[in-house]
Design a protein around this motif. Structure first.
Motif, short mmCIF file in Angstrom:
data_model
loop_
_atom_site.label_atom_id
_atom_site.label_comp_id
_atom_site.label_asym_id
_atom_site.label_seq_id
_atom_site.Cartn_x
_atom_site.Cartn_y
_atom_site.Cartn_z
N ALA A 176 -35.10 -27.32 -29.39
CA ALA A 176 -36.42 -26.98 -29.95
C ALA A 176 -37.11 -26.01 -28.99
O ALA A 176 -36.91 -26.09 -27.78
CB ALA A 176 -37.26 -28.23 -30.14
N PRO A 177 -37.91 -25.10 -29.51
CA PRO A 177 -38.62 -24.13 -28.65
C PRO A 177 -39.57 -24.79 -27.65
O PRO A 177 -39.82 -24.24 -26.59
CB PRO A 177 -39.40 -23.27 -29.64
N VAL A 179 -34.69 -24.57 -23.50
CA VAL A 179 -34.93 -23.15 -23.25
C VAL A 179 -34.23 -22.72 -21.96
O VAL A 179 -33.65 -21.63 -21.90
CB VAL A 179 -36.45 -22.87 -23.20
N GLN A 180 -34.22 -23.58 -20.95
CA GLN A 180 -33.60 -23.25 -19.67
C GLN A 180 -32.10 -23.04 -19.80
O GLN A 180 -31.52 -22.21 -19.09
CB GLN A 180 -33.88 -24.35 -18.65
N GLU A 181 -31.44 -23.79 -20.69
CA GLU A 181 -29.98 -23.66 -20.79
C GLU A 181 -29.54 -22.53 -21.72
O GLU A 181 -28.37 -22.16 -21.74
CB GLU A 181 -29.35 -24.99 -21.21
N ALA A 213 -38.28 -18.50 -35.55
CA ALA A 213 -38.23 -17.04 -35.71
C ALA A 213 -38.98 -16.35 -34.57
O ALA A 213 -38.48 -15.37 -34.00
CB ALA A 213 -38.81 -16.64 -37.06
N GLU A 214 -40.15 -16.86 -34.25
CA GLU A 214 -40.93 -16.28 -33.15
C GLU A 214 -40.17 -16.40 -31.82
O GLU A 214 -40.10 -15.45 -31.05
CB GLU A 214 -42.28 -17.02 -33.05
N PHE A 215 -39.56 -17.56 -31.58
CA PHE A 215 -38.79 -17.77 -30.36
C PHE A 215 -37.60 -16.81 -30.31
O PHE A 215 -37.33 -16.19 -29.29
CB PHE A 215 -38.30 -19.22 -30.30
N TYR A 251 -36.70 -14.03 -27.33
CA TYR A 251 -35.54 -14.17 -26.44
C TYR A 251 -34.30 -13.60 -27.11
O TYR A 251 -34.12 -13.73 -28.30
CB TYR A 251 -35.31 -15.65 -26.10
N LYS A 252 -33.44 -13.02 -26.33
CA LYS A 252 -32.20 -12.45 -26.86
C LYS A 252 -31.09 -13.50 -26.75
O LYS A 252 -30.57 -13.75 -25.68
CB LYS A 252 -31.80 -11.19 -26.08
N ILE A 253 -30.77 -14.12 -27.87
CA ILE A 253 -29.77 -15.17 -27.91
C ILE A 253 -28.54 -14.59 -28.61
O ILE A 253 -28.66 -14.02 -29.69
CB ILE A 253 -30.32 -16.41 -28.66
#
Length: 180
Positions: A76-77, A83-85, A115-117, A121-123
């Motif tokens: 989850a955002p 987010v760290q991993e 969508a905002e997350f 961030y480039k995933i």
């Protein structure tokens, strides 16, 4: 209860809440290694039946990954360890391991938040939106407490090889990937 004792009651409640939160986060979840009995639909079959939208709203049938090893990350955002991993998961997906393994993120939040997350961030791997139903799906894989992040390693044979509760230890994960 008198108003004079109220601060003491609050302090005790906060201490017990903190202890409960700590124990809930640090509780070890045993890995699931057994397959469902023949004729019984297991969590991997349930996963393959899902069609989830990606961050842009495009429907993604998970059956397309059948026959390929998968690393399914429930996140989850608002979950800091999740987010760290993500940068390491992105590197894994983009590297040599990513040629043999499909990394998938299943977001447990609203489509707009994911969508905002994703825009921020480039995933490098598919990020799908499950909303709160993602919590129930992760529970089917053994995440009884509903903690995040929760990651499931699935072999190309459709068998659950290992589950991980909490932030991934990538040295351990790479050892597990070597056994696939």
């Amino acid at each position: 209860m008198s108003k004079k004792n109220l601060p003491a009651y609050i302090a005790v409640a906060v201490v017990f809440a903190a202890i409960g939160g700590y124990l809930g986060i640090h509780k070890e979840q045993p890995p699931i290694t057994a397959a469902a009995p023949a004729g019984v639909t297991g969590p991997v079959d349930t996963l393959y039946k899902e069609t989830l939208p990606d961050a842009k709203g495009v429907a993604t049938p998970l059956a397309q990954y059948k026959g390929k090893a998968m690393l399914v990350n429930f996140w989850a955002p608002w979950c800091a360890p999740c987010v760290q991993e993500m940068p390491e998961l992105s590197a894994l997906a983009a590297g040599d391991e990513g040629k043999k393994l499909q990394v998938i993120g299943i977001g447990i939040d609203s489509p707009s938040n994911i969508a905002e997350f994703s825009d921020k961030y480039k995933i490098t791997y598919p990020v799908l939106v499950a909303g709160m139903s993602g919590t129930e799906l992760s529970r089917q894989f053994g995440n009884t407490g509903g903690g995040l992040p929760y990651t499931v390693l699935i072999g190309a044979d459709g068998q659950i090889k290992k589950t991980y509760l909490g932030k991934l230890k990538f040295d351990e994960l790479r050892k597990d990937l070597a056994t696939l």
